[in-house]
Design a protein around this motif. Sequence first.
Motif, PDB file in Angstrom:
ATOM      1  N   PHE A 180      -7.497  -3.539  18.552  1.00 10.49           N
ATOM      2  CA  PHE A 180      -8.308  -2.946  19.609  1.00 10.49           C
ATOM      3  C   PHE A 180      -9.677  -2.497  19.098  1.00 10.49           C
ATOM      4  O   PHE A 180     -10.643  -2.453  19.853  1.00 10.49           O
ATOM      5  N   LYS A 181      -9.732  -2.164  17.828  1.00 10.27           N
ATOM      6  CA  LYS A 181     -11.034  -1.784  17.265  1.00 10.27           C
ATOM      7  C   LYS A 181     -12.001  -2.968  17.391  1.00 10.27           C
ATOM      8  O   LYS A 181     -13.138  -2.813  17.824  1.00 10.27           O
ATOM      9  N   ARG A 182     -11.470  -4.155  17.047  1.00  6.35           N
ATOM     10  CA  ARG A 182     -12.315  -5.357  17.152  1.00  6.35           C
ATOM     11  C   ARG A 182     -12.713  -5.617  18.609  1.00  6.35           C
ATOM     12  O   ARG A 182     -13.814  -6.091  18.893  1.00  6.35           O
ATOM     13  N   ASN A 184     -13.184  -3.351  20.991  1.00  9.05           N
ATOM     14  CA  ASN A 184     -14.294  -2.429  21.280  1.00  9.05           C
ATOM     15  C   ASN A 184     -15.589  -2.911  20.641  1.00  9.05           C
ATOM     16  O   ASN A 184     -16.660  -2.873  21.256  1.00  9.05           O
ATOM     17  N   HIS A 189     -17.242  -0.262  24.384  1.00 13.01           N
ATOM     18  CA  HIS A 189     -16.256   0.787  24.632  1.00 13.01           C
ATOM     19  C   HIS A 189     -15.823   0.828  26.103  1.00 13.01           C
ATOM     20  O   HIS A 189     -14.654   1.078  26.405  1.00 13.01           O
ATOM     21  N   GLY A 192     -13.415  -1.702  26.682  1.00 14.02           N
ATOM     22  CA  GLY A 192     -12.181  -1.219  26.037  1.00 14.02           C
ATOM     23  C   GLY A 192     -11.427  -0.277  26.967  1.00 14.02           C
ATOM     24  O   GLY A 192     -10.215  -0.395  27.147  1.00 14.02           O
ATOM     25  N   ASP A 193     -12.168   0.637  27.577  1.00 16.10           N
ATOM     26  CA  ASP A 193     -11.533   1.570  28.534  1.00 16.10           C
ATOM     27  C   ASP A 193     -10.858   0.790  29.664  1.00 16.10           C
ATOM     28  O   ASP A 193      -9.735   1.082  30.064  1.00 16.10           O
ATOM     29  N   LEU A 196      -7.649  -0.705  28.672  1.00 12.43           N
ATOM     30  CA  LEU A 196      -6.553   0.280  28.621  1.00 12.43           C
ATOM     31  C   LEU A 196      -6.019   0.560  30.027  1.00 12.43           C
ATOM     32  O   LEU A 196      -4.810   0.722  30.224  1.00 12.43           O
ATOM     33  N   ARG A 216       0.579   7.643  28.277  1.00  7.96           N
ATOM     34  CA  ARG A 216      -0.370   7.314  27.213  1.00  7.96           C
ATOM     35  C   ARG A 216      -0.036   8.220  26.039  1.00  7.96           C
ATOM     36  O   ARG A 216      -0.104   9.449  26.151  1.00  7.96           O
ATOM     37  N   GLY A 219      -4.912   7.406  22.179  1.00  6.21           N
ATOM     38  CA  GLY A 219      -5.786   6.275  21.874  1.00  6.21           C
ATOM     39  C   GLY A 219      -5.351   5.022  22.611  1.00  6.21           C
ATOM     40  O   GLY A 219      -5.229   5.008  23.839  1.00  6.21           O
ATOM     41  N   ARG A 311       1.953  -9.162  15.001  1.00  3.97           N
ATOM     42  CA  ARG A 311       1.517  -8.617  16.302  1.00  3.97           C
ATOM     43  C   ARG A 311       1.990  -9.507  17.460  1.00  3.97           C
ATOM     44  O   ARG A 311       2.647 -10.511  17.239  1.00  3.97           O
TER      45      ARG A 311
HETATM   46  N1  LIG Z   1     -12.411   2.011  24.517  1.00  2.00           N
HETATM   47  C1  LIG Z   1     -11.556   2.885  24.005  1.00  2.00           C
HETATM   48  N2  LIG Z   1     -11.156   2.773  22.734  1.00  2.00           N
HETATM   49  C2  LIG Z   1     -10.281   3.636  22.232  1.00  2.00           C
HETATM   50  C3  LIG Z   1      -9.753   4.691  23.017  1.00  2.00           C
HETATM   51  N3  LIG Z   1      -8.878   5.385  22.259  1.00  2.00           N
HETATM   52  C4  LIG Z   1      -8.854   4.792  21.049  1.00  2.00           C
HETATM   53  N4  LIG Z   1      -9.709   3.728  21.017  1.00  2.00           N
HETATM   54  C5  LIG Z   1     -10.025   2.834  19.912  1.00  2.00           C
HETATM   55  O1  LIG Z   1      -8.887   2.113  19.519  1.00  2.00           O
HETATM   56  C6  LIG Z   1      -9.146   1.622  18.201  1.00  2.00           C
HETATM   57  C7  LIG Z   1      -7.868   1.648  17.427  1.00  2.00           C
HETATM   58  O2  LIG Z   1      -8.099   1.051  16.219  1.00  2.00           O
HETATM   59  P1  LIG Z   1      -7.051   0.934  15.058  1.00  2.00           P
HETATM   60  O3  LIG Z   1      -6.165   2.150  15.055  1.00  2.00           O
HETATM   61  O4  LIG Z   1      -7.792   0.607  13.815  1.00  2.00           O
HETATM   62  O5  LIG Z   1      -6.090  -0.232  15.456  1.00  2.00           O
HETATM   63  P2  LIG Z   1      -6.395  -1.711  15.961  1.00  2.00           P
HETATM   64  O6  LIG Z   1      -7.798  -2.104  15.766  1.00  2.00           O
HETATM   65  O7  LIG Z   1      -5.875  -1.795  17.368  1.00  2.00           O
HETATM   66  O8  LIG Z   1      -5.515  -2.576  15.003  1.00  2.00           O
HETATM   67  P3  LIG Z   1      -3.948  -2.815  15.036  1.00  2.00           P
HETATM   68  O9  LIG Z   1      -3.325  -1.630  15.742  1.00  2.00           O
HETATM   69  O10 LIG Z   1      -3.558  -2.871  13.605  1.00  2.00           O
HETATM   70  O11 LIG Z   1      -3.695  -4.091  15.757  1.00  2.00           O
HETATM   71  C8  LIG Z   1     -10.227   2.510  17.600  1.00  2.00           C
HETATM   72  O12 LIG Z   1     -11.382   1.749  17.421  1.00  2.00           O
HETATM   73  C9  LIG Z   1     -10.439   3.572  18.669  1.00  2.00           C
HETATM   74  O13 LIG Z   1     -11.812   3.962  18.764  1.00  2.00           O
HETATM   75  C10 LIG Z   1     -10.217   4.816  24.373  1.00  2.00           C
HETATM   76  O14 LIG Z   1      -9.837   5.706  25.125  1.00  2.00           O
HETATM   77  N5  LIG Z   1     -11.096   3.890  24.820  1.00  2.00           N
END
Ligand SMILES: Nc1nc2c(ncn2[C@@H]2O[C@H](COP(=O)(O)OP(=O)(O)OP(=O)(O)O)[C@@H](O)[C@H]2O)c(=O)[nH]1
Length: 326
Positions: A180-182, A184, A189, A192-193, A196, A216, A219, A311
Motif C-alpha cells: 500500500f505504501k507503493r 500511495n 494519498h 489511497g484513501d 481503503l 478498521r 492504517g 501476498r
Molecule cells: N492513503 C492512506 N494511506 C494510509 C492510511 N493509513 C496508512 N496508510 C499508508 O499505508 C502504508 C502502509 O505501508 P507498509 O506498512 O509499509 O505496508 P505495505 O506498503 O502495504 O506493504 P505490505 O504490507 O508488506 O504489503 C503507509 O505508507 C501508510 O502511510 C490512510 O488512512 N490513507
Amino acid sequence: MPDAALRPANLLIVDDDPLIIQAIARALNGLGRLRFATGGREALALASTEPPDLLLLDAQMPDLNGLEVLRQLRERPDTRDLQVIVITSQSDDATEQAALELGAADFLGKPVRPAVLLARVRTQLRLKQALDGLRQQATLDQLTRCANRHVLMEAIEREWARALRERQRFSLLLLDVDHFKRFNDRYGHLAGDQALVTVAEVLRQCAGRPGDLAARYGGEEFAVLLTGADREGAEAVAQCLRERLAARALPHEDGVNGRLTVSIGAASFGPDCHGWSDQPTGPVPGGHAWSANLLLNLADQALYEAKRRGRDQAVFVRIELDSGTP
Ligand SMILES: Nc1nc2c(ncn2[C@@H]2O[C@H](COP(=O)(O)OP(=O)(O)OP(=O)(O)O)[C@@H](O)[C@H]2O)c(=O)[nH]1
C-alpha cells in the motif's frame, strides 16, 4: 410547526387507554413513525424488537405498570439506554422520583397538554439525535465508516468470553492491503484513501450477517469478526473478499498482478477444532495465556505468513478448545 433540524423519529406510545393514545398521537403528528401499545408486556416486546428513539410510557397499567416496564427495559442490553418520558395521572413526588431514578428523561402529568407534550418530546428527540451522532463518532472510523479499533477490541473480548461459555465457534480475519505504501507513492494519498473506502465496502458486503463485524484495525489493516463461524466460514468470507476486490479491479501497477490485492490471516476456534492446521509459526508455547489478545496475535501471525508467501492470499489457523486451556 415542523422542526427542520429534527430527523423523522420512531416513537412508541404506551397507554392502556386508547383515547389517550389517540390524543398523544394527534399532538405528535408529523414527528415520524408512531407505534402504539396498550399494555406493559406489549410495550416491552415492541421496544426490544425495534427500539424506538423515544418511548412515551404510562405509569399506571393493569398488566405491568410503567415503572416496572422501565426497570425491565434498563436490564436488557438492547433497551438499556432508551429515552423514556413517563406520563401519569398520579403525579406525586414519589412516583416522579422513582421514574427519574430509573432513568426517565422526563415526567409529565395527565391530562396531557398537547403543546407542552410536543415541546418536551422535541427536546428529547434533539438530545437523542445529538447522542446518536456522538455514539457514531466514538465507534465509527471516519474514513471508511467501518467500526473502529476500540469497538473491535471490545467485541473480540465479548465474543471470546461468550464462545468459551457457550462452546461457540468464532473466527477472526485480519486483512492488510498489499504494497500500500507503493500505491500511495504512485497514485497519491487521496487515491489511497479511496482505495481503503473500497476495501471497506467489500468487507461489509462479505461480512454482512448479524453477528459479523467489519472494522478498521489501523492504517491499511482491517479485521472481520465472525461469530458462530468455523474455519470453513472464515474461508468462505476470505474468498468472497478476495473475489469481490478482484472484481473491482483497482489498478496497482506496483502491486501483485497489477491490481490492488489484500493478504489475509485468519484464526478460528470452536469445540470441533482438533489441533492446528496450516500453522504458520508452531504451537502456542506452553504456559502462554489463552486470551482474546492471543487470538489476535495468531491471526496476525497468519497474516504475516500470507505476506511471506507472496501476498494476495489467505492463511488460516485453528485453535483447539478441548485440550489444555481454555
Ligand atoms: N492513503 C492512506 N494511506 C494510509 C492510511 N493509513 C496508512 N496508510 C499508508 O499505508 C502504508 C502502509 O505501508 P507498509 O506498512 O509499509 O505496508 P505495505 O506498503 O502495504 O506493504 P505490505 O504490507 O508488506 O504489503 C503507509 O505508507 C501508510 O502511510 C490512510 O488512512 N490513507
